[in-house]
Motif scaffolding. Sequence first.
Motif, short mmCIF file in Angstrom:
data_model
loop_
_atom_site.label_atom_id
_atom_site.label_comp_id
_atom_site.label_asym_id
_atom_site.label_seq_id
_atom_site.Cartn_x
_atom_site.Cartn_y
_atom_site.Cartn_z
N VAL A 5 64.96 3.38 94.69
CA VAL A 5 64.86 4.10 95.97
C VAL A 5 63.88 5.27 95.83
O VAL A 5 63.03 5.50 96.70
N TYR A 6 64.02 6.03 94.74
CA TYR A 6 63.09 7.14 94.52
C TYR A 6 61.66 6.64 94.31
O TYR A 6 60.70 7.26 94.77
N ASP A 7 61.52 5.52 93.60
CA ASP A 7 60.19 4.97 93.36
C ASP A 7 59.52 4.56 94.67
O ASP A 7 58.33 4.83 94.88
N ARG A 8 60.30 3.93 95.56
CA ARG A 8 59.73 3.55 96.85
C ARG A 8 59.41 4.78 97.69
O ARG A 8 58.40 4.81 98.40
N MET A 9 60.27 5.78 97.63
CA MET A 9 60.01 7.02 98.36
C MET A 9 58.70 7.63 97.91
O MET A 9 57.86 8.02 98.73
N ALA A 10 58.50 7.72 96.60
CA ALA A 10 57.27 8.30 96.06
C ALA A 10 56.05 7.50 96.49
O ALA A 10 54.98 8.06 96.78
N ALA A 11 56.20 6.18 96.56
CA ALA A 11 55.07 5.31 96.88
C ALA A 11 54.72 5.33 98.37
O ALA A 11 53.55 5.17 98.73
N HIS A 12 55.73 5.54 99.24
CA HIS A 12 55.51 5.29 100.66
C HIS A 12 55.78 6.48 101.58
O HIS A 12 55.59 6.35 102.79
N ASP A 13 56.22 7.63 101.04
CA ASP A 13 56.65 8.70 101.95
C ASP A 13 55.50 9.31 102.76
O ASP A 13 55.74 10.02 103.74
N SER A 14 54.25 9.05 102.38
CA SER A 14 53.12 9.56 103.17
C SER A 14 52.55 8.52 104.12
O SER A 14 51.70 8.85 104.96
N THR A 15 53.01 7.26 104.03
CA THR A 15 52.44 6.19 104.86
C THR A 15 53.47 5.46 105.71
O THR A 15 53.12 4.91 106.75
N HIS A 16 54.73 5.42 105.29
CA HIS A 16 55.74 4.65 106.01
C HIS A 16 56.01 5.27 107.38
O HIS A 16 56.16 6.48 107.51
N TRP A 17 56.08 4.42 108.41
CA TRP A 17 56.26 4.90 109.79
C TRP A 17 57.48 5.79 109.95
O TRP A 17 57.45 6.78 110.69
N TRP A 18 58.57 5.48 109.24
CA TRP A 18 59.82 6.22 109.43
C TRP A 18 59.67 7.66 108.93
O TRP A 18 60.04 8.61 109.63
N TYR A 19 59.11 7.84 107.74
CA TYR A 19 58.92 9.18 107.20
C TYR A 19 57.97 10.00 108.08
O TYR A 19 58.23 11.17 108.39
N ARG A 20 56.86 9.39 108.46
CA ARG A 20 55.82 10.12 109.17
C ARG A 20 56.30 10.58 110.56
O ARG A 20 56.14 11.75 110.92
N ALA A 21 56.88 9.67 111.31
CA ALA A 21 57.33 10.04 112.66
C ALA A 21 58.54 10.97 112.61
O ALA A 21 58.64 11.90 113.42
N ARG A 22 59.44 10.76 111.66
CA ARG A 22 60.63 11.60 111.58
C ARG A 22 60.26 13.05 111.32
O ARG A 22 60.87 13.97 111.89
N ARG A 23 59.26 13.28 110.46
CA ARG A 23 58.84 14.65 110.20
C ARG A 23 58.39 15.35 111.48
O ARG A 23 58.70 16.52 111.72
N ASP A 24 57.66 14.64 112.33
CA ASP A 24 57.20 15.23 113.58
C ASP A 24 58.37 15.49 114.53
O ASP A 24 58.40 16.52 115.22
N ILE A 25 59.32 14.57 114.59
CA ILE A 25 60.49 14.76 115.44
C ILE A 25 61.29 15.97 115.00
O ILE A 25 61.69 16.81 115.83
N LEU A 26 61.51 16.11 113.70
CA LEU A 26 62.28 17.24 113.19
C LEU A 26 61.56 18.56 113.43
O LEU A 26 62.18 19.56 113.78
N ALA A 27 60.24 18.57 113.26
CA ALA A 27 59.49 19.80 113.48
C ALA A 27 59.58 20.24 114.93
O ALA A 27 59.81 21.43 115.22
N ASP A 28 59.42 19.31 115.86
CA ASP A 28 59.52 19.67 117.28
C ASP A 28 60.92 20.13 117.64
O ASP A 28 61.10 21.06 118.44
N TYR A 29 61.92 19.49 117.06
CA TYR A 29 63.31 19.88 117.32
C TYR A 29 63.56 21.30 116.82
O TYR A 29 64.21 22.11 117.51
N LEU A 30 63.04 21.65 115.65
CA LEU A 30 63.21 23.00 115.13
C LEU A 30 62.49 24.03 116.00
O LEU A 30 62.99 25.14 116.20
N VAL A 31 61.33 23.69 116.50
CA VAL A 31 60.61 24.61 117.39
C VAL A 31 61.46 24.92 118.62
O VAL A 31 61.57 26.08 119.04
N ARG A 32 62.08 23.89 119.20
CA ARG A 32 62.85 24.08 120.44
C ARG A 32 64.22 24.68 120.19
O ARG A 32 64.71 25.49 120.98
#
Length: 244
Positions: A5-32
């Motif tokens: 799981v950690y190996d996949r995270m390291a390999a894909h956390d900058s490209t996988h759709w789930w990681y990338r979009a979730r970061r933006d959702i969380l950032a906007d939620y924190l702003v609001r």
Amino acid sequence: MDRIVYDRMAAHDSTHWWYRARRDILADYLVREGGLPEDARILEIGCGTGHNLPMLAQFGRVEAIEIDPAARAIASARLGAPVSAAPLPELPGIERGAYDLIAVLDVVEHIEDDVAALKAMGECLKPGGKILIAVPAHQWMWSAHDVVNHHHRRYSKATLAAAIGKAGLKHNGLRWFNSLLFPLAAASRIAGRLRGKDDSDDSPPHPALNALFERIFRLERHLVGRVPLSPGVSILTLASPKEG
């Protein structure tokens, strides 16, 4: 979590759709919803490879905890500072009354005593501080993914609210997210069971699908916390100590 799981995270956390979009959702939620002071002191618990740390750094000074040595080394390099190894639920050595925000993003489900873990986090907050909590939803969606991630449970809104309350905390509303893609995720889990193939591989799909899923999921940055969403794969909230 299993090493893979950690190996996949390291390999894909900058490209996988789930990681990338979730970061933006969380950032906007924190702003609001975050109401954070300038230069907030922030702690991410269970930061994995540190892929959320740059996003959190938009809001203040970030510290982090990760118990897996290999993931912690990657996170430390990304943070530019040592990442702690203090485990939940006790958080030994972590300063009490010190943080404006604690982020636990798909972490609480890993802890057998989730109430004790949430209580310890509450003790580490400054007055007015908050805990950003994201957890996987729907116990009926339990799969090999949960097994390799060493989850103890998936949550309903009721069970998450109960754990938060028992820890002496209150929440600002429990929000579904990853809702737009929920029908596809649910269908995939059901189809896997019917085929007898419960796949735990969370590597990115074909690049075209990866880009499409990212665009769809990212749309929720405009919705979470603003309008009620239909049930989703995850639940999001901000929790803080009860007054008195």
